[in-house]
Design an enzyme around this catalytic site. Sequence first.
Site, PDB file in Angstrom:
ATOM      1  N   SER A  53      38.691  30.806  34.190  1.00 45.99           N
ATOM      2  CA  SER A  53      37.377  31.010  33.921  1.00 45.99           C
ATOM      3  C   SER A  53      37.177  31.313  32.277  1.00 45.99           C
ATOM      4  O   SER A  53      37.914  31.949  31.614  1.00 45.99           O
ATOM      5  CB  SER A  53      36.692  31.950  34.689  1.00 45.99           C
ATOM      6  OG  SER A  53      35.469  32.467  34.268  1.00 45.99           O
ATOM      7  N   GLU A  93      35.060  33.459  31.504  1.00 45.50           N
ATOM      8  CA  GLU A  93      35.005  34.594  31.496  1.00 45.50           C
ATOM      9  C   GLU A  93      36.258  35.537  30.724  1.00 45.50           C
ATOM     10  O   GLU A  93      35.962  36.682  30.490  1.00 45.50           O
ATOM     11  CB  GLU A  93      34.727  35.333  32.612  1.00 45.50           C
ATOM     12  CG  GLU A  93      32.930  35.085  33.084  1.00 45.50           C
ATOM     13  CD  GLU A  93      31.971  35.883  32.250  1.00 45.50           C
ATOM     14  OE1 GLU A  93      32.018  37.004  32.237  1.00 45.50           O
ATOM     15  OE2 GLU A  93      31.293  35.234  31.672  1.00 45.50           O
ATOM     16  N   TYR A 140      35.920  41.070  36.689  1.00 39.55           N
ATOM     17  CA  TYR A 140      36.317  39.736  37.246  1.00 39.55           C
ATOM     18  C   TYR A 140      37.033  39.016  36.064  1.00 39.55           C
ATOM     19  O   TYR A 140      37.999  38.529  36.452  1.00 39.55           O
ATOM     20  CB  TYR A 140      34.707  39.044  37.510  1.00 39.55           C
ATOM     21  CG  TYR A 140      34.958  37.479  37.329  1.00 39.55           C
ATOM     22  CD1 TYR A 140      35.377  36.885  38.730  1.00 39.55           C
ATOM     23  CD2 TYR A 140      34.840  36.730  36.516  1.00 39.55           C
ATOM     24  CE1 TYR A 140      35.477  35.746  38.852  1.00 39.55           C
ATOM     25  CE2 TYR A 140      34.908  35.405  36.724  1.00 39.55           C
ATOM     26  CZ  TYR A 140      35.524  34.706  37.786  1.00 39.55           C
ATOM     27  OH  TYR A 140      35.366  33.395  38.117  1.00 39.55           O
TER      28      TYR A 140
END
Length: 340
Positions: free
Chosen positions: A133, A135, A157
């Site tokens: 991701s 992120e 996460y």
Amino acid sequence: MARRALITGITGQDGSYLAEHLLNEGYEVWGLARGQANPRVSRMRKLLADVRIARGDLLDQGSLISAVEKVQPDEVYNLGAISFVPMSWEQAELTAEVTGMGVLRMLEAIRVCSGISRGSATSAQIRFYQASSSEMFGQVSETPQTERTSFHPRSPYGVAKAYGHFLTQNYRESYGMYAVSGILFNHESPRRGAEFVTRKVSLGVARIKLGMATELRLGNLEARRDWGFAGDYVRAMHLMLQAATPEDYVIGTGRMKSVRELVEAAFSAAGLDWEQYVVCDSALHRPAEVDLLCADPKKARVQLGWEPTVSFDELVAMMVESDLRLLSEGGDPDQDSSWP
Ligand code: NAP
Ligand code: F7E
């Protein structure tokens, strides 16, 4: 004989689009599903009757070994995760276990079922895709972000995804496995979970337009993201596993919009003025925010021939129209009752 794919996260947004794509490509598609009576499995099955189900959980090593033994897949797509960033602060340990350690358990299942031991010369025939991701970039060190940009995750996460990413690279280097990560930027659709901002906005607009709500409460309107259409991104996952050499790729549109611009576009798609309805709520701000993310997808374009086909405005209009239809027909997104 048809090629066989095993998808974890089959009941999620990407699982459904990937299964659809692989079925169209002639694959025999298996999905890993957890729980005794998971209502999300029935929702997925209503749309994709040809997907076969193997029971298993990313928290349970034995179940993953059994699933790989049963399915004998050519390709494994690991999409299962706790994927909602705010939840990762509330349940950080569970996020580490599912989103991070789940990758280790899936890679181990493939390694064991392929008969690869430390120092063995055999390389696995099963190809592995990990859902990494954007992120992981978190507080970005450069813009746009490429496959070489450093990671500074800002949530449990993002940290768990970084672990899975490096582990996938490590299994490739340690065992010669065909194991790759797609570093995917935000991708959305009418099947997106109602907790994510794009769907929260499209549902909010539809409720207001139909007289079912009078306001929409949101957090940080200044955050910027690179938003694309999930149907485009699952094609990239498949292409990555067909390449001659296993490599990681950044997947995104290369264009960034703010949450404020998203809100303006969605309300205007329904002929509404957002400023009359949106309420800013500081309780919805995150402990540490990712201010901006923007992909440089050049490597995927050049090496895989991958291009996104749906623009930001088209995506927003698609989601608003879909939610207007869903709610007008009495559908209940909170009950996961239907998927377009
Ligand atoms: P999603 O809709 O939230 O789906 C998550 C899936 O994970 C669900 O099918 C869920 O199954 C499954 N899952 C949760 N806990 C599990 C466990 N213990 N064992 C097995 N499966 C479990 O996510 P998505 O948007 O499709 O994203 C797919 C993947 O890409 C995720 O790994 C996500 O982190 C990653 N990703 C997404 C984006 C994006 O913008 N969408 C961007 C980058 C990366 P249940 O129905 O059983 O809960
Ligand atoms: O937030 C801001 C929020 O929850 C986007 C996941 O698929 O993409 C997704 O993660 C932005 C953030 O997605 C609200 O603060 C404002 O800056 O839709 P989101 P995300 O956190 O970017 C990545 C790539 C993944 O890998 C993840 O799995 O929108 N925002 N107001 C809000 N966000 C939400 N959810 N709700 C609000 O009310």
